[in-house]
Design a protein around this motif. Structure first.
Motif, short mmCIF file in Angstrom:
data_model
loop_
_atom_site.label_atom_id
_atom_site.label_comp_id
_atom_site.label_asym_id
_atom_site.label_seq_id
_atom_site.Cartn_x
_atom_site.Cartn_y
_atom_site.Cartn_z
N MET A 1 0.84 -1.20 0.00
CA MET A 1 0.00 0.00 0.00
C MET A 1 0.87 1.25 0.00
N LYS A 2 0.58 2.15 -0.93
CA LYS A 2 1.25 3.45 -0.95
C LYS A 2 0.19 4.50 -1.24
N ILE A 3 0.01 5.44 -0.31
CA ILE A 3 -1.00 6.49 -0.54
C ILE A 3 -0.44 7.86 -0.15
N LYS A 4 -1.04 8.88 -0.76
CA LYS A 4 -0.79 10.26 -0.35
C LYS A 4 -2.16 10.86 -0.06
N VAL A 5 -2.34 11.41 1.13
CA VAL A 5 -3.69 11.80 1.53
C VAL A 5 -3.66 13.16 2.22
N LYS A 6 -4.72 13.92 2.03
CA LYS A 6 -4.81 15.24 2.65
C LYS A 6 -5.00 15.08 4.15
N LYS A 7 -4.19 15.78 4.92
CA LYS A 7 -4.19 15.60 6.37
C LYS A 7 -5.56 15.80 7.02
N ILE A 91 0.02 13.92 3.65
CA ILE A 91 0.78 12.90 4.38
C ILE A 91 0.91 11.67 3.49
N ASN A 92 2.11 11.08 3.46
CA ASN A 92 2.33 9.84 2.72
C ASN A 92 2.32 8.66 3.67
N ILE A 93 1.66 7.58 3.27
CA ILE A 93 1.67 6.35 4.08
C ILE A 93 2.07 5.19 3.18
N ASP A 94 3.22 4.59 3.47
CA ASP A 94 3.71 3.46 2.66
C ASP A 94 3.84 2.23 3.54
N VAL A 95 3.35 1.10 3.04
CA VAL A 95 3.57 -0.16 3.75
C VAL A 95 4.84 -0.80 3.23
N ILE A 96 5.68 -1.27 4.17
CA ILE A 96 6.95 -1.92 3.82
C ILE A 96 6.93 -3.31 4.44
N ASP A 98 4.84 -5.79 4.41
CA ASP A 98 3.55 -6.29 4.93
C ASP A 98 3.19 -5.90 6.36
N SER A 99 4.17 -5.61 7.22
CA SER A 99 3.79 -5.34 8.61
C SER A 99 4.51 -4.12 9.17
N LYS A 100 5.24 -3.40 8.31
CA LYS A 100 5.84 -2.13 8.74
C LYS A 100 5.23 -1.03 7.92
N VAL A 101 5.10 0.15 8.54
CA VAL A 101 4.47 1.23 7.80
C VAL A 101 5.26 2.51 8.05
N SER A 102 5.46 3.28 6.99
CA SER A 102 6.17 4.54 7.09
C SER A 102 5.18 5.67 6.82
N ILE A 103 5.10 6.60 7.78
CA ILE A 103 4.21 7.75 7.63
C ILE A 103 5.13 8.96 7.54
N TYR A 104 5.14 9.64 6.40
CA TYR A 104 6.16 10.68 6.25
C TYR A 104 5.67 11.90 5.47
N THR A 105 6.33 13.01 5.77
CA THR A 105 6.17 14.25 5.03
C THR A 105 7.58 14.76 4.75
N ASP A 106 7.72 16.00 4.29
CA ASP A 106 9.05 16.49 3.93
C ASP A 106 10.06 16.37 5.07
N ASN A 107 9.65 16.78 6.29
CA ASN A 107 10.61 16.85 7.39
C ASN A 107 10.39 15.82 8.49
N SER A 108 9.34 15.04 8.39
CA SER A 108 9.00 14.10 9.46
C SER A 108 8.89 12.69 8.89
N GLU A 109 9.40 11.73 9.64
CA GLU A 109 9.22 10.34 9.22
C GLU A 109 8.98 9.45 10.43
N PHE A 110 7.84 8.79 10.43
CA PHE A 110 7.48 7.83 11.48
C PHE A 110 7.51 6.43 10.87
N ASN A 111 8.29 5.53 11.47
CA ASN A 111 8.29 4.13 11.05
C ASN A 111 7.67 3.30 12.15
N LEU A 112 6.50 2.74 11.87
CA LEU A 112 5.77 2.01 12.91
C LEU A 112 5.70 0.53 12.57
N ASN A 113 5.66 -0.28 13.63
CA ASN A 113 5.33 -1.68 13.45
C ASN A 113 3.82 -1.79 13.29
#
Lengths: 372, 372
Positions: A1-7, A91-96, A98-113
């Motif tokens: 899954m890769k999406i870009k969505v309005k906050k 905001i961009n949300i990419d699944v890596i 199957d069970s990791k997800v990256s939520i990122y913008t220009d200056n912020s990056e959250f990598n969640l399990n």
């Protein structure tokens, strides 16, 4: 899954589904929000096994771009906090993997399990052939006028629900905790079948919180569950099994004494009288009517006593002395949106009935309390 | 005592003194508000032995009529509730038999058991010859910029207070919980003596709640207590005995790295980074500066990691990696009302100092936390 969505759009939908998240949930995957990016659509689902809420966003140039379909379950409290606090417009949300997800913008990056969608329970949200339509305003009115009288005592499960009784084009809603009763009767468009449902009161209150826009609510009726369709939201609740107590003959007729009274004036007078009332739970006070005088009294040995006087129009010229819970009486009065109410008395140990000539759809019953 | 008093005026004064009522008080008479009707004046007093608040109403045609002088102590929570809920413009309060009190209007009558004034402790509220004057705004600024950094740990009593150090015309206020320090320095009109006081932080916060109108605060200084005079209110607090730790040499000079940064931008970035921080109490995060890049990072094994980037103007071209409590850093930043702040670093295990060229009166110190 890769999406870009309005906050702001994502945040609004996350706030809606998050009402189904329970912090106490013992099934870990249910503390997550399920993201499903399908063709042209992002579906969000949350459930605590008791209620399920699903909503969706359509793909368009403005709000949502689906770069790659897929799905993931993300911890509810983290994704909400992150989306709320990110300052960016998109905001961009990419699944890596199957069970990791990256939520990122220009200056912020959250990598969640995250949690693989396969572990999320399958929840059926199909429509039923049995449907009832209610306007948002009427539904809200029913909830506000009945839910407060339902019981919180989980040892009597059926009393923690609101009884929806549908016969022909009549919907009768009853709620009681066995000390008081609230009854609301409204007209529906005619349906063919009869239904006698017990809907968990707290779930109805959760659903009511989502009702912001003027729209119709489609209630899909099943044996053991209800599915509300409203706007682009699906809200499903279990039903309480069992039989609701028969309340049809609880409301007596022909009062020995009936007074018509300004609702707010009576409410505020009871409120003052209960300042000194004993029982912390129920605040018992005594009402006395003698001719055109209404007195409200309360007495607590260590603290003192209070007496309030009101002039009333006692049509029947009968007298009465009766004690009741000021809390229950105040909640019953608050359920009315009318200017005046009629208080009907049938005797010192018989129920007190509150109704209004201005709104015949609502009847409230409060039981008296013996104080001697 | 027999008085007739305007409801809104009495309620306003009762609300002020009620801040000194403690529900936990073990001395029953201190859960009451003391009413004293003297010539031309109604005095209201409340105290929990830690703070005392006194206020008064003057007799005039509009607000107060004293029909008979006298006094009584009335249970605080009942008198407040009664006065708040009575709808009438004027309220009568009559003392009967020294220890009973009747509070009545046309339609309402409350008879309460009061307490004889003789049982109320004698509280001295005289002025001191040692006085300091502060404007309400400056006092509020001191409270907002220091109280948050005081300790809540009652086992270190002196750290639960704010240290007011007066020498000549300089007032230096320090607060610390031993992990951080807040220092505010302001000018006073010259006084002759020096004072080193420890004022309970929570009492200062209570006093600040009363400060509504623009007025000067007269601080009367005693050995073991302070008396604030403000408007027509007397507010007395005990002082904490003991010695405040010497904080004068805690703030280092000559940083190895100093950055000037937008305060709100940094605050919000730290706020986002701490979403995933581990320790529930302190939320430890790591800051890295490399050249003109500032990175904020946090990592929690089970949940995931976050990385935030900011561009900065690093005049010294030094690099650093340092960990600290995001909660403490955010509270330190929030204390500034300036647009930018200077963050000064002295080494990975040395204090971080926050100050601002726009407001030289405030200095904040946050200790780093070792994470390895």
């Amino acid at each position: 899954m890769k999406i870009k969505v309005k906050k702001i759009v994502l945040l609004e939908e996350l706030n809606k589904v998050s009402k189904a998240l329970s912090s106490k949930n013992i099934i870990p995957v249910l503390s997550g929000i399920c993201f499903e990016a399908k063709e042209n659509k992002l579906i969000l689902t949350a459930s605590d096994n008791d209620i399920t809420i699903q909503t969706y966003l359509n793909e368009d140039n403005e709000n949502l771009e689906i770069k790659e379909q897929g799905n993931i379950v993300i911890q509810g409290k983290y994704i909400l906090d992150i989306v709320r606090k990110l300052p960016d417009e998109y905001i961009n949300i990419d699944v890596i993997d199957d069970s990791k997800v990256s939520i990122y913008t220009d200056n912020s990056e959250f990598n969640l399990n995250g949690i693989n969608k396969k572990e999320y329970p399958t929840i059926h949200l199909e429509e039923s052939k049995n449907k009832v339509m209610l306007s948002k305003d009427l539904f809200n009115e029913i909830i506000n006028q009945t839910c407060f009288a339902a019981s919180n005592d989980e040892s009597k499960p059926s009393l923690t629900g609101i009884n929806f009784n549908i016969t022909g084009n009549i919907l009768e809603c009853n709620s009681t905790d066995s000390y008081r009763l609230s009854r609301k009767i409204v007209n529906l468009s005619d349906i063919n079948e009869s239904f006698n449902l017990i809907i968990p009161s707290k779930n109805l209150l959760e659903f009511a919180k989502i009702l912001t826009e003027e729209d119709m609510i489609e209630i899909n009726i099943f044996n053991n569950k209800l599915l509300f369709k409203y706007n682009h939201i699906l809200f499903q609740t279990r039903l309480i099994s069992g039989t609701y107590p028969n309340t049809s003959n609880l409301i007596p007729e022909d009062p020995i004494l009936k007074i018509n009274i300004d609702k707010d004036l009576l409410y505020n007078t009871i409120d003052r009288t209960s300042i000194l009332a004993t029982d912390k739970e129920k605040n018992i006070i005594t009402l006395e009517i003698q001719g055109n005088h209404l007195n409200l009294k309360s007495f607590v040995a260590e603290i003192g006593k209070v007496e309030e006087k009101m002039m009333i129009n006692n049509e029947m010229q009968e007298n009465i002395k009766i004690s009741f819970s000021s809390k229950y009486m105040m909640e019953a009065l608050k359920a009315f949106s009318t200017e005046t109410v009629d208080i009907c008395f049938f005797g010192e140990v018989k129920p007190i009935i509150i109704n209004s000539t201005e709104d015949k759809t609502l009847t409230e019953l409060v039981l008296p309390i013996r104080t001697y």
